[in-house]
Motif scaffolding. Structure first.
Motif, PDB file in Angstrom:
ATOM      1  N   UNK A  95      -8.660  -1.370  38.110  1.00  0.00           N
ATOM      2  CA  UNK A  95      -8.648  -0.290  39.095  1.00  0.00           C
ATOM      3  C   UNK A  95      -7.292   0.402  39.148  1.00  0.00           C
ATOM      4  N   UNK A  96      -6.215  -0.375  39.053  1.00  0.00           N
ATOM      5  CA  UNK A  96      -4.877   0.212  39.081  1.00  0.00           C
ATOM      6  C   UNK A  96      -4.631   1.070  37.845  1.00  0.00           C
ATOM      7  N   UNK A  97      -5.047   0.599  36.672  1.00  0.00           N
ATOM      8  CA  UNK A  97      -4.858   1.365  35.441  1.00  0.00           C
ATOM      9  C   UNK A  97      -5.702   2.643  35.471  1.00  0.00           C
ATOM     10  N   UNK A  98      -6.916   2.567  35.986  1.00  0.00           N
ATOM     11  CA  UNK A  98      -7.762   3.765  36.088  1.00  0.00           C
ATOM     12  C   UNK A  98      -7.115   4.795  37.012  1.00  0.00           C
ATOM     13  N   UNK A  99      -6.556   4.343  38.123  1.00  0.00           N
ATOM     14  CA  UNK A  99      -5.877   5.269  39.036  1.00  0.00           C
ATOM     15  C   UNK A  99      -4.604   5.814  38.401  1.00  0.00           C
ATOM     16  N   UNK A 100      -3.870   4.991  37.684  1.00  0.00           N
ATOM     17  CA  UNK A 100      -2.661   5.438  36.981  1.00  0.00           C
ATOM     18  C   UNK A 100      -3.014   6.584  36.030  1.00  0.00           C
ATOM     19  N   UNK A 101      -4.090   6.410  35.269  1.00  0.00           N
ATOM     20  CA  UNK A 101      -4.493   7.460  34.335  1.00  0.00           C
ATOM     21  C   UNK A 101      -4.841   8.745  35.078  1.00  0.00           C
ATOM     22  N   UNK A 102      -5.580   8.648  36.179  1.00  0.00           N
ATOM     23  CA  UNK A 102      -5.931   9.839  36.949  1.00  0.00           C
ATOM     24  C   UNK A 102      -4.676  10.543  37.479  1.00  0.00           C
ATOM     25  N   UNK A 103      -3.742   9.751  37.966  1.00  0.00           N
ATOM     26  CA  UNK A 103      -2.503  10.321  38.503  1.00  0.00           C
ATOM     27  C   UNK A 103      -1.732  11.045  37.398  1.00  0.00           C
ATOM     28  N   UNK A 104      -1.548  10.393  36.264  1.00  0.00           N
ATOM     29  CA  UNK A 104      -0.796  10.983  35.155  1.00  0.00           C
ATOM     30  C   UNK A 104      -1.488  12.230  34.593  1.00  0.00           C
ATOM     31  N   UNK A 105      -2.808  12.135  34.406  1.00  0.00           N
ATOM     32  CA  UNK A 105      -3.562  13.251  33.848  1.00  0.00           C
ATOM     33  C   UNK A 105      -3.484  14.490  34.734  1.00  0.00           C
ATOM     34  N   UNK A 106      -3.364  14.265  36.026  1.00  0.00           N
ATOM     35  CA  UNK A 106      -3.360  15.387  36.963  1.00  0.00           C
ATOM     36  C   UNK A 106      -1.963  15.787  37.430  1.00  0.00           C
ATOM     37  N   UNK A 107      -0.933  15.317  36.734  1.00  0.00           N
ATOM     38  CA  UNK A 107       0.417  15.809  36.964  1.00  0.00           C
ATOM     39  C   UNK A 107       1.247  15.082  37.996  1.00  0.00           C
ATOM     40  N   UNK A 108       0.799  13.917  38.470  1.00  0.00           N
ATOM     41  CA  UNK A 108       1.622  13.167  39.416  1.00  0.00           C
ATOM     42  C   UNK A 108       2.873  12.649  38.704  1.00  0.00           C
ATOM     43  N   UNK A 109       3.963  12.619  39.416  1.00  0.00           N
ATOM     44  CA  UNK A 109       5.204  12.084  38.875  1.00  0.00           C
ATOM     45  C   UNK A 109       5.646  10.905  39.729  1.00  0.00           C
ATOM     46  N   UNK A 110       6.589  10.139  39.210  1.00  0.00           N
ATOM     47  CA  UNK A 110       7.146   8.984  39.914  1.00  0.00           C
ATOM     48  C   UNK A 110       6.078   7.963  40.287  1.00  0.00           C
ATOM     49  N   UNK A 111       5.215   7.659  39.326  1.00  0.00           N
ATOM     50  CA  UNK A 111       4.142   6.679  39.518  1.00  0.00           C
ATOM     51  C   UNK A 111       4.443   5.469  38.637  1.00  0.00           C
ATOM     52  N   UNK A 112       4.315   4.290  39.209  1.00  0.00           N
ATOM     53  CA  UNK A 112       4.529   3.052  38.468  1.00  0.00           C
ATOM     54  C   UNK A 112       3.335   2.120  38.649  1.00  0.00           C
ATOM     55  N   UNK A 113       2.928   1.482  37.570  1.00  0.00           N
ATOM     56  CA  UNK A 113       1.958   0.390  37.629  1.00  0.00           C
ATOM     57  C   UNK A 113       2.773  -0.862  37.936  1.00  0.00           C
ATOM     58  N   UNK A 114       2.399  -1.565  39.002  1.00  0.00           N
ATOM     59  CA  UNK A 114       3.187  -2.708  39.464  1.00  0.00           C
ATOM     60  C   UNK A 114       2.360  -3.982  39.366  1.00  0.00           C
ATOM     61  N   UNK A 115       3.007  -5.041  38.905  1.00  0.00           N
ATOM     62  CA  UNK A 115       2.431  -6.385  38.912  1.00  0.00           C
ATOM     63  C   UNK A 115       3.322  -7.213  39.828  1.00  0.00           C
ATOM     64  N   UNK A 116       2.701  -7.850  40.798  1.00  0.00           N
ATOM     65  CA  UNK A 116       3.494  -8.633  41.733  1.00  0.00           C
ATOM     66  C   UNK A 116       2.624  -9.477  42.631  1.00  0.00           C
ATOM     67  N   UNK A 117       3.129  -9.755  43.792  1.00  0.00           N
ATOM     68  CA  UNK A 117       2.422 -10.555  44.794  1.00  0.00           C
ATOM     69  C   UNK A 117       1.974  -9.628  45.922  1.00  0.00           C
TER      70      UNK A 117
END
Length: 181
Positions: A95-117
């Motif tokens: 779900x995070x990767x799918x949202x990352x792709x949507x954000x990037x494809x539509x011009x969002x900047x300063x987006x990071x995929x995060x792995x954590x707790x």
């Protein structure tokens, strides 16, 4: 004194940026997740479409709601965005990767995929996005949340990053509390 000098040298020698939960992100050449992420690396490193208007919070919330409605189902392998939206269950990574792709494809900047707790007491890792806009930092977690949350809304004990990815850059998080000792 020795610890202070070592810390100062480390901070000067490594690019750092502020993140959630009082963490600093240090640029690294590799992370423990690199091999697992081979399938989604093209998504992470794809060129972002430049948009003069950026992405609206309302649009992001619609995407999150759509992804949130996908039933949860854990997989060891990272799914591609197409696999995540195929109708089959998807986990936090998908779900995070799918949202990352949507954000990037539509011009969002300063987006990071995060792995954590997700919480300070979590035993397992979790994946979500961090999105820094001009005025606000958001946690985008389509696994648990229907809409974007500000960093202040999730609290300091939640969403603690360990590693992050933004384009071709990789980061390791270090708590500023640890860095101050």
């Amino acid at each position: 004194m020795k610890k202070t000098l070592l810390l100062a040298a480390t901070l000067l020698g490594i690019t750092a940026s502020a993140s959630l939960a009082d963490a600093i992100l240090f640029t690294v050449s590799s992370t423990p997740y690199d091999n697992q992420m081979a399938r989604i690396r093209p998504v992470l490193t794809a060129s972002s479409r430049t948009s003069s208007n950026g992405v609206s919070l309302n649009t992001v919330n619609q995407w999150m709601g759509s992804l949130r409605s996908i039933p949860y189902g854990y997989t060891v392998m990272w799914k591609t965005p197409a696999e995540a939206q195929s109708g089959a269950p998807a986990d936090c990574k998908a779900k995070a990767v799918a949202l990352y792709e949507k954000m990037q494809t539509n011009g969002a900047t300063n987006v990071r995929l995060v792995i954590g707790k997700r919480t300070s007491t979590s035993r397992q890792t979790h994946a979500w996005l961090a999105w820094d806009t001009e005025n606000v930092s958001y946690v985008l977690d389509p696994t648990f949340n229907w809409t974007a949350c500000t960093a202040g809304q999730v609290g300091k004990r939640n969403y603690q990053p360990l590693y992050a990815y933004a384009g071709k850059k990789k980061f390791r998080a270090a708590s500023t509390l640890i860095a101050q000792n």
